[in-house]
Scaffold this active site. Structure first.
Site, mmCIF file in Angstrom:
data_model
loop_
_atom_site.group_PDB
_atom_site.id
_atom_site.type_symbol
_atom_site.label_atom_id
_atom_site.label_comp_id
_atom_site.label_asym_id
_atom_site.label_seq_id
_atom_site.Cartn_x
_atom_site.Cartn_y
_atom_site.Cartn_z
ATOM 1 N N GLU A 207 13.325 -22.795 39.585
ATOM 2 C CA GLU A 207 12.532 -22.467 38.066
ATOM 3 C C GLU A 207 12.852 -21.088 37.670
ATOM 4 O OE1 GLU A 207 11.183 -20.827 41.044
ATOM 5 O OE2 GLU A 207 9.137 -20.479 40.153
ATOM 6 N N HIS B 163 5.680 -33.916 40.098
ATOM 7 C CA HIS B 163 7.041 -33.409 40.052
ATOM 8 C C HIS B 163 7.643 -33.775 38.719
ATOM 9 C CE1 HIS B 163 11.509 -32.725 41.200
ATOM 10 N NE2 HIS B 163 10.811 -31.838 41.846
ATOM 11 N N ASP C 188 11.314 -16.179 35.659
ATOM 12 C CA ASP C 188 10.655 -17.152 36.769
ATOM 13 C C ASP C 188 9.352 -17.756 36.171
ATOM 14 O OD1 ASP C 188 11.094 -17.438 40.106
ATOM 15 O OD2 ASP C 188 9.271 -17.897 39.182
HETATM 16 P P1 GH3 Z 1 5.546 -17.678 41.691
HETATM 17 O O1 GH3 Z 1 4.534 -17.299 40.427
HETATM 18 O O2 GH3 Z 1 5.517 -16.680 42.675
HETATM 19 O O3 GH3 Z 1 7.017 -17.540 41.225
HETATM 20 O O4 GH3 Z 1 5.244 -19.038 42.393
HETATM 21 P P2 GH3 Z 1 6.021 -20.334 42.319
HETATM 22 O O5 GH3 Z 1 4.986 -21.322 42.595
HETATM 23 O O6 GH3 Z 1 6.520 -20.519 40.824
HETATM 24 O O7 GH3 Z 1 7.040 -20.129 43.040
HETATM 25 P P3 GH3 Z 1 7.690 -20.829 44.354
HETATM 26 O O8 GH3 Z 1 8.994 -20.330 44.421
HETATM 27 O O9 GH3 Z 1 6.903 -20.885 45.544
HETATM 28 O O10 GH3 Z 1 7.765 -22.433 44.056
HETATM 29 C C1 GH3 Z 1 8.819 -22.921 43.208
HETATM 30 C C2 GH3 Z 1 8.679 -24.289 42.917
HETATM 31 O O11 GH3 Z 1 9.470 -24.690 42.128
HETATM 32 C C3 GH3 Z 1 9.001 -25.137 44.396
HETATM 33 C C4 GH3 Z 1 9.870 -26.213 44.168
HETATM 34 O O12 GH3 Z 1 9.217 -27.402 44.541
HETATM 35 C C5 GH3 Z 1 9.693 -26.292 42.376
HETATM 36 N N1 GH3 Z 1 11.082 -26.798 41.936
HETATM 37 C C6 GH3 Z 1 12.327 -26.168 42.004
HETATM 38 N N2 GH3 Z 1 13.253 -27.083 41.545
HETATM 39 C C7 GH3 Z 1 12.507 -27.953 40.864
HETATM 40 C C8 GH3 Z 1 12.911 -29.134 39.969
HETATM 41 O O13 GH3 Z 1 13.942 -29.336 39.620
HETATM 42 N N3 GH3 Z 1 11.557 -29.826 39.436
HETATM 43 C C9 GH3 Z 1 10.401 -29.612 39.573
HETATM 44 N N4 GH3 Z 1 9.590 -30.422 39.160
HETATM 45 N N5 GH3 Z 1 10.228 -28.566 40.707
HETATM 46 C C10 GH3 Z 1 11.023 -27.740 41.155
HETATM 47 MG MG MG Z 2 8.043 -19.227 40.226
HETATM 48 MG MG MG Z 3 11.049 -18.763 42.311
#
Ligand code: GH3
Ligand code: MG
Ligand code: MG
Length: 303
Positions: free
Chosen positions: A215, A185, A172
């Site tokens: 992610e 994004h 992750d």
């Molecule tokens: P942690 O270190 O605890 O893993 O914190 P984090 O911020 O990585 O984890 P969190 O699960 O809070 O956030 C994951 C983010 O990933 C939120 C979401 O908007 C982003 N995300 C998910 N799918 C995609 C994608 O396809 N593209 C982009 N750019 N962002 C994405």
């Molecule tokens: Mg993360």
């Molecule tokens: Mg995550």
């Protein structure tokens, strides 16, 4: 790109005639007169179409068809049966029911044969595309969750049969949300692509990498003990930390956290969900320990 056809017929003059016909029409022909060779050649060359004689000594066309359909690698190659003009309806139906797409009677009419080959090759391309799309994640090109479930189940039973251990990594990206928030994004998407590519490059061909969620990624490592799985995790962690990204002038590094779970023998008798849950539990620990870390399930619950 050209079409490749595997011709399987025990009669030399038939093989020669077909090979020549195909060659004259710009179609690559691979030929064999031996039934047993057919499956091996199909695996090796993955032709677009297989022309398969039914009546052959030792291993006949039905048996070859059955073996081709049994094998994941050759299952989707369209088969056209070559049948004698006097073949009974029953035999033809049997061939089609076994998964052949079509049949053609000898002696061949060149135009008809070529037309049927072209149709089959086209069907195969379309089916390959559909299959690929339904199994891959559009952004990263990695396998998606649907494929992961299928492959994971296969790998568990394969490991149960072989007696080798099976390891699962859950990875992750750290603080990915703030990366998105700060740099946008689209930049986040670029990072996901690069991370995916880096993981793929750091693994063996028979390891499976899938995008599990936003992610989050899962890697399945066949024939891998805890110790080696941890080394792989560490290698990937380092490779990703060494990447540098340059969003609007700035230079930034990213990190990942990894959870490792490995099972062998009777421990393999658990669902893919259980496997993933354990890798996820280790990942959660790694996050709690400050991120950019690898934690093994065996460290949390020593045996
Ligand atoms: P942690 O270190 O605890 O893993 O914190 P984090 O911020 O990585 O984890 P969190 O699960 O809070 O956030 C994951 C983010 O990933 C939120 C979401 O908007 C982003 N995300 C998910 N799918 C995609 C994608 O396809 N593209 C982009 N750019 N962002 C994405
Ligand atoms: Mg993360
Ligand atoms: Mg995550």
């Amino acid at each position: 790109v050209g079409i490749k056809v595997l011709v399987v017929d025990d009669q030399e003059d038939n093989v020669e005639l077909l090979a020549q016909m195909l060659d004259e029409n710009g179609i690559e022909a691979i030929t064999t007169q031996i039934g047993r060779e057919a499956v091996k050649l199909a695996r090796e060359h993955i032709p677009d179409v297989i022309l398969l004689d039914i009546q052959m000594p030792e291993v006949d066309g039905y048996e070859i068809c059955r073996r081709l359909k049994e094998d994941e690698a050759t299952r989707s190659i369209p088969i056209i049966f070559l049948t004698a003009i006097y073949s009974s309806e029953k035999n033809i139906v049997k061939g089609l029911e076994m998964g052949a797409y079509d049949y053609i009677t000898k002696p061949f009419r060149e135009g008809e044969l070529l037309a049927r080959i072209n149709v089959m090759a086209k069907i195969k391309k379309t089916e390959d595309n559909v299959r690929e799309e339904s199994y891959t994640d559009a952004l990263t090109g990695l396998y998606n969750r649907r494929f992961l479930d299928k492959r994971f189940t296969e790998e568990i039973s394969r490991s149960l049969r072989s007696g080798f251990p099976l390891a699962c990594l859950m990875l992750d990206i750290d603080h990915f949300k703030s990366l998105n928030d700060i740099h946008g994004h689209d930049f986040g998407d670029q990072v996901l692509k690069k991370v995916a590519e880096t993981m793929r490059n750091g693994l063996r061909a028979y390891d499976t990498v899938a995008r599990y969620g936003g992610e989050e990624f899962i890697i399945i490592l066949p024939s891998t003990e805890y110790h080696d799985a941890e080394s792989v995790a560490e290698k990937i962690r380092r490779m990703i930390q060494q990447l540098s990204f340059k969003p609007n002038g700035a230079t930034i590094q990213i990190t990942i956290s990894v959870g490792v779970f490995c099972a062998k023998g009777d421990e393999l008798k658990q669902s893919t969900e259980e496997f993933i849950r354990k890798a996820d539990e280790a990942l959660y620990k790694a996050k709690g320990m400050g991120r950019n870390k690898i934690v093994s399930y065996r460290d949390i619950y020593p045996q």
